[in-house]
Structure formats: structure tokens, C-alpha cells
Design an enzyme around this catalytic site. Structure first.
Site, PDB file in Angstrom:
ATOM      1  CG  ASN A   7      42.140  -4.231 -46.000  1.00 57.85           C
ATOM      2  OD1 ASN A   7      41.475  -3.346 -45.447  1.00 57.85           O
ATOM      3  ND2 ASN A   7      42.042  -4.510 -47.284  1.00 57.85           N
ATOM      4  NE  ARG A  91      42.625  -0.626 -48.855  1.00 61.88           N
ATOM      5  CZ  ARG A  91      41.443  -0.896 -49.388  1.00 61.88           C
ATOM      6  NH1 ARG A  91      40.709  -1.870 -48.899  1.00 61.88           N
ATOM      7  NH2 ARG A  91      40.997  -0.213 -50.407  1.00 61.88           N
ATOM      8  CG  HIS A 180      40.962   0.858 -55.590  1.00 64.45           C
ATOM      9  ND1 HIS A 180      39.852   1.090 -56.363  1.00 64.45           N
ATOM     10  CD2 HIS A 180      40.558   0.052 -54.592  1.00 64.45           C
ATOM     11  CE1 HIS A 180      38.804   0.458 -55.852  1.00 64.45           C
ATOM     12  NE2 HIS A 180      39.214  -0.179 -54.767  1.00 64.45           N
ATOM     13  CB  ILE A 209      37.645  -4.120 -62.682  1.00 66.71           C
ATOM     14  CG1 ILE A 209      38.187  -3.120 -63.727  1.00 66.71           C
ATOM     15  CG2 ILE A 209      36.133  -4.260 -62.780  1.00 66.71           C
ATOM     16  CD1 ILE A 209      37.629  -1.717 -63.642  1.00 66.71           C
ATOM     17  N   GLY A 210      37.443  -4.501 -59.034  1.00 68.15           N
ATOM     18  CA  GLY A 210      37.146  -5.511 -58.005  1.00 68.15           C
ATOM     19  C   GLY A 210      35.731  -5.259 -57.522  1.00 68.15           C
ATOM     20  N   GLY A 212      35.026  -2.855 -55.246  1.00 72.03           N
ATOM     21  CA  GLY A 212      35.141  -1.434 -55.572  1.00 72.03           C
ATOM     22  C   GLY A 212      35.932  -1.367 -56.865  1.00 72.03           C
ATOM     23  NE  ARG A 241      31.761   0.700 -53.010  1.00 72.34           N
ATOM     24  CZ  ARG A 241      33.068   0.610 -52.802  1.00 72.34           C
ATOM     25  NH1 ARG A 241      33.866   1.604 -53.139  1.00 72.34           N
ATOM     26  NH2 ARG A 241      33.593  -0.470 -52.267  1.00 72.34           N
ATOM     27  N   GLY A 333      38.879  -7.673 -63.010  1.00 73.57           N
ATOM     28  CA  GLY A 333      39.832  -7.320 -64.074  1.00 73.57           C
ATOM     29  C   GLY A 333      40.811  -8.439 -64.385  1.00 73.57           C
ATOM     30  CD  GLU A 385      44.616  -3.342 -53.146  1.00 70.86           C
ATOM     31  OE1 GLU A 385      44.037  -4.445 -53.291  1.00 70.86           O
ATOM     32  OE2 GLU A 385      43.994  -2.302 -52.919  1.00 70.86           O
TER      33      GLU A 385
HETATM   34  N1  LIG Z   1      36.412 -15.641 -62.312  1.00 68.76           N
HETATM   35  C1  LIG Z   1      35.813 -14.493 -62.065  1.00 68.76           C
HETATM   36  N2  LIG Z   1      35.010 -13.934 -63.006  1.00 68.76           N
HETATM   37  C2  LIG Z   1      34.376 -12.781 -62.778  1.00 68.76           C
HETATM   38  N3  LIG Z   1      34.486 -12.090 -61.643  1.00 68.76           N
HETATM   39  C3  LIG Z   1      35.259 -12.564 -60.675  1.00 68.76           C
HETATM   40  C4  LIG Z   1      35.967 -13.794 -60.828  1.00 68.76           C
HETATM   41  N4  LIG Z   1      36.667 -14.010 -59.688  1.00 68.76           N
HETATM   42  C5  LIG Z   1      36.398 -12.978 -58.861  1.00 68.76           C
HETATM   43  N5  LIG Z   1      35.556 -12.106 -59.434  1.00 68.76           N
HETATM   44  C6  LIG Z   1      34.999 -10.860 -58.891  1.00 68.76           C
HETATM   45  O1  LIG Z   1      35.950 -10.182 -58.109  1.00 68.76           O
HETATM   46  C7  LIG Z   1      35.250  -9.460 -57.066  1.00 68.76           C
HETATM   47  C8  LIG Z   1      36.164  -9.260 -55.893  1.00 68.76           C
HETATM   48  O2  LIG Z   1      37.284  -8.544 -56.313  1.00 68.76           O
HETATM   49  P1  LIG Z   1      38.407  -8.107 -55.267  1.00 68.76           P
HETATM   50  O3  LIG Z   1      39.435  -7.361 -56.015  1.00 68.76           O
HETATM   51  O4  LIG Z   1      38.849  -9.304 -54.501  1.00 68.76           O
HETATM   52  O5  LIG Z   1      37.519  -7.127 -54.398  1.00 68.76           O
HETATM   53  P2  LIG Z   1      37.685  -6.494 -52.951  1.00 68.76           P
HETATM   54  O6  LIG Z   1      39.161  -6.413 -52.651  1.00 68.76           O
HETATM   55  O7  LIG Z   1      37.074  -5.157 -53.117  1.00 68.76           O
HETATM   56  O8  LIG Z   1      36.935  -7.394 -52.023  1.00 68.76           O
HETATM   57  C9  LIG Z   1      34.073 -10.344 -56.724  1.00 68.76           C
HETATM   58  O9  LIG Z   1      32.973  -9.577 -56.360  1.00 68.76           O
HETATM   59  C10 LIG Z   1      33.795 -11.086 -58.029  1.00 68.76           C
HETATM   60  O10 LIG Z   1      32.696 -10.451 -58.650  1.00 68.76           O
HETATM   61  C1  LIG Z   2      38.353   2.143 -51.593  1.00 65.68           C
HETATM   62  C2  LIG Z   2      37.596   0.923 -51.960  1.00 65.68           C
HETATM   63  O1  LIG Z   2      36.634   0.972 -52.704  1.00 65.68           O
HETATM   64  O2  LIG Z   2      38.043  -0.223 -51.468  1.00 65.68           O
HETATM   65  P1  LIG Z   2      37.487  -1.682 -51.784  1.00 65.68           P
HETATM   66  O3  LIG Z   2      37.667  -1.904 -53.258  1.00 65.68           O
HETATM   67  O4  LIG Z   2      38.391  -2.579 -50.968  1.00 65.68           O
HETATM   68  O5  LIG Z   2      36.061  -1.697 -51.365  1.00 65.68           O
HETATM   69 MG   LIG Z   3      40.142  -4.519 -52.837  1.00 66.04          MG
END
Ligand SMILES: Nc1ncnc2c1ncn2[C@@H]1O[C@H](COP(=O)(O)OP(=O)(O)O)[C@@H](O)[C@H]1O
Ligand SMILES: CC(=O)OP(=O)(O)O
Ligand SMILES: [Mg+2]
Length: 404
Positions: A7, A91, A180, A209-210, A212, A241, A333, A385
Site C-alpha cells: 500500500n 492497493r 474503502h 471509521i479510520g 479516512g 478532512r 470503529g 484489506e
Molecule cells: N483505541 C482507540 N480508540 C480510539 N481511536 C483509535 C484507537 N485505536 C486507533 N484509533 C484510531 O484509528 C485511526 C487509524 O485508523 P486506521 O483504520 O488504521 O486508519 P488508516 O488506515 O486510514 O491509517 C487513528 O487515527 C486513531 O484515531
Molecule cells: C481512501 C481513503 O480515505 O483512504 P485512507 O482511509 O487509507 O486514507
Molecule cells: Mg485505511
């Protein structure tokens, strides 16, 4: 067969190496700060992280070379030779309307991904650098591309069109694509498995809910609508965002603040969301900590973030004329019980009855967090993923082997 999943982001490369016969992760890690003065490679085997600071990884080719060196390292490596990698899966965030499924990389695929640079300027050029870097380091190895947008290609025009002159869609493919998709696809099937019912019979709302974040209405196993649009900026409030806003805010801000279009674009993508409202952080953990210490703006950010998710869930229940289960996944999430509680407290009208004991549980397996008599189930399903990318790559590489 060993498959390397990559990725590639603009300044980072994340990787996982799979033994596909067992789907076991042999090693994983990431290179961060590519092109900056002190790049960092973090490599992990059997949950034992090995952090190495490597100065000056100037580009993606070097980053991928370092990853391959690490995978074959005498002490930290898991392969004897890089020839033990039989295929690589990437990805790719934007596949436009061209790709509704994963494909092997060839000249045509590369051309099409390049054509989509305009639609995903932050993501697709980085993915192409990743593909080129693998070609350079592993010229004989087949590569596959798996698109975030592919799963959402089933959306009907009533979901994917913007209500603007259709000439813009015909000329420039300005429409909603959604992202996603690999995650929404994976967790909707896992949720159906957990519920013991065919996904074709179910109405699901999946919430990824990450960093993004996006929600999707999954009707009978297919994406019917999703909250991200032409780019990953639309929809929910995210870490940095803005999500949905009146488009008139853009010209208005440009005029009032004497900003350029690029500056406003950067503000909406990188300086908005949780970060802007809380004034604390884009990381939900830090926002929740600040809220618990009495920080008023952190509380506001947390409540707005949850409120937007709840509104999308309500919209998608209406879009599908019902719902069997709501699914939470990705960093926030999966891990934030507080956020799930905040979202679900406005869903009692649907018959959602959260079980706080189950919600607080931290098992890594798919699980139900509602009571047994809740009319609608709420599930937490960890996403994966990389595994879906590895599986698609494995299937395409096997087909390729059969054809030669
Ligand atoms: N225990 C937790 N409680 C609340 N939020 C969390 C926890 N662990 C991780 N996160 C949140 O998850 C986010 C990252 O999510 P992720 O799905 O790994 O994102 P990405 O793939 O977009 O980098 C972090 O910004 C953080 O805010
Ligand atoms: C498409 C997108 O928002 O990807 P990420 O959650 O990895 O930032
Ligand atoms: Mg992600």
C-alpha cells in the site's frame, strides 16, 4: 505461494508478506518519511516489532529495495531469497469507471491508472511509483492491482450522479465513486457469515471509521450507496478532512481570506475534521483523552463526528427500506467503544439496544455488541484489506500460471 501486499502512499509504503496456502502473515511493516531526511522502516515478524532508522530513503524504488532487503535479512528476514516472492498485490485507491474488479498489471492497466491521476492526485501517483519500483526490483514477478473504488461500481446512477449538468459526467467522469471498497466488501461478507445468513438476503450499513472514514449501504451483497464521492473528501467528518459541506463555502472562503484554490483544497483535506474542531489532534485516542479531561472543543469534535455517522446510518436505512445489521470497522470503529455508544444512542428508534458489556469487550473476532433482543444487530468486524488484496492477487497469479 508467497505474496507481498503493498500500500504505497505519497510518503510511505506499507507492506505485508503472506504465505497464501495458510494465509499466514510472515512479516509486515512500513517505511515512513520517504524523501525526507530521516526515513524510518518498521518491520515486524510474529508481532515482534523491529524499528530501524534509515536515513535518506529518497524515493519509492529505494524504499521497496529496503523492504526486500529486510525480508531477506539474515537476522530479521523470513525469506532466503527475493525469488521466494511469487506475486505482488497493490492497493490502488482510484480505479474510476474502468476497473470494477482487480486485474494483473500490464501496459494497458498502467495507462488507465495514469489517466486517473487527476481524480486522485494524492494517491494514484504514489501507487504507480510502487508498481514501477517492484518492476525494477522484481522484474519477473506478476503484479496485481486491487481498487478501493471497484466494489462500489454497482451503485445505481441515482446514488453516483451529482445533480449538476450531466455533460460534466460525460466529458470528465465527474461522479461519485466511493472508496474503502475492499473493506466494505470484506466486512459485509464477514458480517453475513457471523449472522449465519447469505449476504444476498441482507441489508447492511457498514461504517469504516479510520483516519479516512466512510459508510456504505450494502443491499443484498452489493454496494448501493456510500458516503465518499469523486474523491475521499466527501461524506463523514474525518481525522483531518471536512467531509460534507456546502460547496459555496469554497469560493466564499477564497474571496474572504484571499486564499488560492489549492490552499482551500489543502485546508479541507489536511486541516479540517477532528483536528480543526478539537484543536487537539486528528487522532481519536487523543481527542477522547482530552474530552475525558474536560476539554470542551474535544467533546464537541467527538459529538459532531458521531452525529455525522448516525445521520448517514439513518439515511442508508431509509435508502434500503430497512436494515438487518450495522457494522463498525477500522481503527476507530473497531477500537473506540465510546464512539460506538455515542453513535448508537440515537438509534433506539430502529430498535438498537446496545449491550455495554459486549461493547466494552476487546476481542479481535467479529462480535455482536447489541443485546439478544435488539431488533437490529450492531456488530464489530475487524477489517483486513491486505488479506483481500492478497487473495485477489493469488487468484490472478494462479490463473496466469495456468495460461502459460
Ligand atoms: N483505541 C482507540 N480508540 C480510539 N481511536 C483509535 C484507537 N485505536 C486507533 N484509533 C484510531 O484509528 C485511526 C487509524 O485508523 P486506521 O483504520 O488504521 O486508519 P488508516 O488506515 O486510514 O491509517 C487513528 O487515527 C486513531 O484515531
Ligand atoms: C481512501 C481513503 O480515505 O483512504 P485512507 O482511509 O487509507 O486514507
Ligand atoms: Mg485505511
Amino acid at each position: 505461494m508467497n505474496i507481498l501486499v503493498i500500500n504505497a502512499g505519497s510518503s510511505s509504503v506499507k507492506y505485508q508478506l503472506y504465505d497464501m496456502e495458510t494465509e499466514f502473515v510472515l512479516a509486515k511493516g512500513r517505511v515512513e518519511r520517504i524523501g525526507m531526511d530521516s526515513s524510518i522502516l518498521t518491520h515486524e515478524v510474529n508481532h515482534q516489532p523491529e524499528v530501524r532508522e534509515v536515513s535518506e530513503i529518497l524515493d519509492h524504488t529505494t524504499a521497496i529495495k529496503k523492504v526486500l532487503d529486510m525480508l531477506t535479512h539474515r537476522k530479521f528476514g523470513v525469506l532466503r531469497n527475493i525469488a521466494d516472492i511469487q506475486a505482488v498485490g497493490h492497493r490502488v485507491v482510484h480505479g474510476g469507471e474502468t476497473f470494477s474488479r482487480s486485474v494483473l498489471v500490464d501496459a494497458q492497466a498502467k495507462l488507465e491508472i495514469r489517466k486517473l491521476f487527476d481524480l486522485a492526485p494524492l494517491h494514484n501517483p504514489a501507487h504507480m511509483m510502487g508498481i514501477a519500483a517492484v518492476e525494477e526490483n522484481l522484474p519477473e514477478v506478476p503484479q496485481a492491482v486491487v481498487f478501493d473504488t471497484a466494489f462500489h461500481q454497482t451503485m445505481p446512477p441515482s446514488s453516483f450522479l451529482y445533480a449538476i449538468p450531466t455533460v460534466l459526467y460525460r466529458k470528465h467522469q465527474i461522479r461519485r465513486y466511493g472508496f474503502h471498497g475492499t473493506s466494505h466488501d470484506y466486512v459485509s461478507k464477514k458480517a453475513a457469515e457471523f449472522l449465519g445468513r447469505p449476504v444476498e438476503e441482507l441489508k447492511l450499513v457498514t461504517c469504516h471509521i479510520g483516519n479516512g472514514a466512510s459508510c456504505a449501504a450494502i443491499l443484498h451483497g452489493e454496494s448501493y450507496d456510500t458516503s465518499m464521492g469523486m474523491t475521499p473528501l466527501e461524506g463523514l467528518m474525518m481525522g483531518t478532512r471536512s467531509g460534507d459541506l456546502d460547496p459555496a463555502v469554497v469560493p466564499f472562503t477564497i474571496n474572504k481570506e484571499d486564499l488560492t484554490l489549492n490552499e482551500v483544497n489543502s485546508m479541507l483535506n489536511k486541516h479540517s475534521g477532528l483536528l480543526a474542531i478539537s484543536g487537539v489532534s486528528s487522532d481519536m485516542r487523543e481527542v477522547v483523552d482530552a474530552m475525558n479531561e474536560g476539554h470542551a472543543n474535544a467533546k464537541l469534535a467527538f459529538e459532531m463526528y458521531a452525529y455525522r455517522i448516525r445521520k448517514y446510518i439513518g439515511a442508508y436505512v431509509a435508502a434500503m427500506d430497512g436494515v438487518d445489521a450495522i457494522v463498525f470497522t477500522a481503527g476507530v470503529g473497531e477500537n473506540s467503544a465510546a464512539l460506538r455508544t455515542e453513535v448508537c444512542k440515537g438509534l433506539t428508534f430502529l430498535g438498537v439496544l446496545l449491550d455495554e458489556g459486549r461493547n466494552a469487550d476487546r476481542s479481535p473476532e467479529p462480535r455482536r455488541i447489541t443485546t439478544d433482543d435488539s431488533r437490529v444487530s450492531v456488530l464489530v468486524v475487524p477489517t483486513n484489506e491486505e488479506l483481500l488484496i492478497a487473495r485477489d492477487t493469488y487468484r490472478l497469479a494462479k490463473e496466469l500460471n495456468q495460461n502459460i
